[in-house]
Design an enzyme around this catalytic site. Structure first.
Site, PDB file in Angstrom:
ATOM      1  N   THR A  44       0.689   7.991  -0.814  1.00 15.73           N
ATOM      2  CA  THR A  44      -0.758   7.409  -1.093  1.00 15.73           C
ATOM      3  C   THR A  44      -0.849   6.000  -0.966  1.00 15.73           C
ATOM      4  O   THR A  44      -1.993   5.325  -0.607  1.00 15.73           O
ATOM      5  CB  THR A  44      -1.365   7.771  -2.427  1.00 15.73           C
ATOM      6  OG1 THR A  44      -1.302   9.241  -2.350  1.00 15.73           O
ATOM      7  CG2 THR A  44      -2.741   7.341  -2.741  1.00 15.73           C
ATOM      8  N   HIS A  47      -1.492   4.923   2.522  1.00 12.51           N
ATOM      9  CA  HIS A  47      -2.679   5.009   2.957  1.00 12.51           C
ATOM     10  C   HIS A  47      -3.460   3.725   2.683  1.00 12.51           C
ATOM     11  O   HIS A  47      -4.061   3.311   3.382  1.00 12.51           O
ATOM     12  CB  HIS A  47      -3.274   6.141   2.468  1.00 12.51           C
ATOM     13  CG  HIS A  47      -2.801   7.477   2.918  1.00 12.51           C
ATOM     14  ND1 HIS A  47      -3.328   7.991   4.295  1.00 12.51           N
ATOM     15  CD2 HIS A  47      -2.145   8.745   2.543  1.00 12.51           C
ATOM     16  CE1 HIS A  47      -2.690   9.113   4.576  1.00 12.51           C
ATOM     17  NE2 HIS A  47      -2.009   9.492   3.456  1.00 12.51           N
TER      18      HIS A  47
END
Length: 346
Positions: A44, A47
């Site tokens: 994450t 990202h």
């Protein structure tokens, strides 16, 4: 007590991040101030670092990101009674409301009002972090800081693998990033009869074998469906743990699962994925489950038990350590895939 700290800040809505000096956060009455000893980079975080479509729709810079860590309690609020100064802690990173229907029925991990540290509010890529005391998990002081920091993502692996029966069943882990690697270890510890590990990266497939994979498969060199068909006598695998988020790999997962099997999806595809619902879900009678977070705090108990008993050894998948200042080297490794878990030390 120092007044400022180093932190990795997502400074603007663009690729990259910056190391900045920022104020040490203040500790409220029901909060705890923690000195971060180790923090690990998650998919994450990548990202967010890359600033892809998902992060653009969710994240609001500037703020400190990062959400996986271990540390030492250095200050507690006046109403805190569950932890004390000096405790070694990690944290459940989902901050939930406590009063929605999901929270009220024991399903706080899918609270409709969840905020995630390092995503929706300041996180732990810093020397210090403040969290609600109820989110803290007290660690055995004997647990090394780096291993303690990966309990949160290991919880994702545990939740994914153990969302149904595993003992004596065949398991496919699609995507051998750090959580996929831990899922391999969890599946073996839970008694899976055979674990297939699929990826496109030889380095990570070697790590998967170290973590216990019986059949590592490079999906560009061997056809995953052919391998599964041959090695399950045409039946297919009982459980698919989808960790890749790639549309082709996800479709292969639905096609390789046996009739009546289970597909548990932790991955976050950045755009919609087309699935043959009729033939690969309905007619096969499979169970499909989306996995978010960890069950609070059942999953944490499972993670702690697996680590303390030695049933799962996470050391092989912790491959790199950097000081916080060298965070860009860590993200570069994550982007190239030539690593397991990367740990930053403030």
């Amino acid at each position: 007590m120092q007044k400022t700290m180093k932190a990795i800040v997502k400074a603007e809505a663009a690729e990259g991040a910056e190391l900045k000096t920022v104020p040490v956060p203040e500790c409220g009455a029901q909060q705890v101030l923690i000195k971060v000893r180790a923090t690990s980079i998650c998919g994450t975080d990548v990202h967010i670092y890359n600033w892809d479509e998902w992060s653009e729709s969710r994240v609001k810079p500037p703020y400190i990101f990062g959400h996986e860590f271990s540390g030492e309690v250095v200050e507690t609020g006046e109403l805190v009674n569950n932890v004390k100064v000096g405790d070694h802690v990690s944290a459940e990173t989902h901050i939930v409301c406590g009063h929605c229907p999901q929270c009220m029925t024991g399903n706080a991990h899918i609270c409709r009002n969840t905020e995630i540290i390092g995503v929706d509010r300041d996180g732990c890529f810093a020397e210090f972090v403040v969290l609600p005391s109820e989110n803290l998990w007290v660690n055995d002081p004997a647990l090394p800081w780096d291993e303690a920091s990966v309990q949160e993502p290991m919880g994702n692996a545990v939740h994914t693998v153990l969302s149904g029966d595993v003992a004596g069943k065949t398991v496919a882990v699609i995507g051998c990033g750090p959580i996929g690697l831990m899922a391999v270890g969890v599946a073996k510890a839970a008694g899976a009869s055979k674990v297939f590990a699929f990826d496109l990266n030889d380095y990570r497939l070697e790590l998967a074998e170290t973590m216990g994979a019986d059949r590592p498969v490079h999906s560009m060199h061997e056809d995953p469906l052919t391998v599964v068909t041959k090695e399950t006598n045409g039946a297919g695998v009982d459980i698919v743990c989808e960790m890749s988020g790639h549309p082709v790999a996800m479709n292969q997962g639905f096609k390789m699962v046996t009739n009546g099997g289970r597909v548990s999806i932790l991955s976050l595809p950045v755009r919609p994925v087309e699935i043959d619902v009729t033939n690969d879900i309905v007619f096969k009678g499979i169970t499909v489950q989306g996995i978010t977070g960890r069950k609070m705090f059942q999953t944490w108990q499972q993670v702690s038990g697996m680590l303390s008993s030695g049933r799962v050894d996470v050391k092989p998948m912790i491959t790199h350590h950097f000081p916080l200042e060298d965070f860009e080297k860590g993200f570069e490794l994550m982007l190239k895939g030539n690593c397991g878990k990367v740990i930053l030390h403030p």
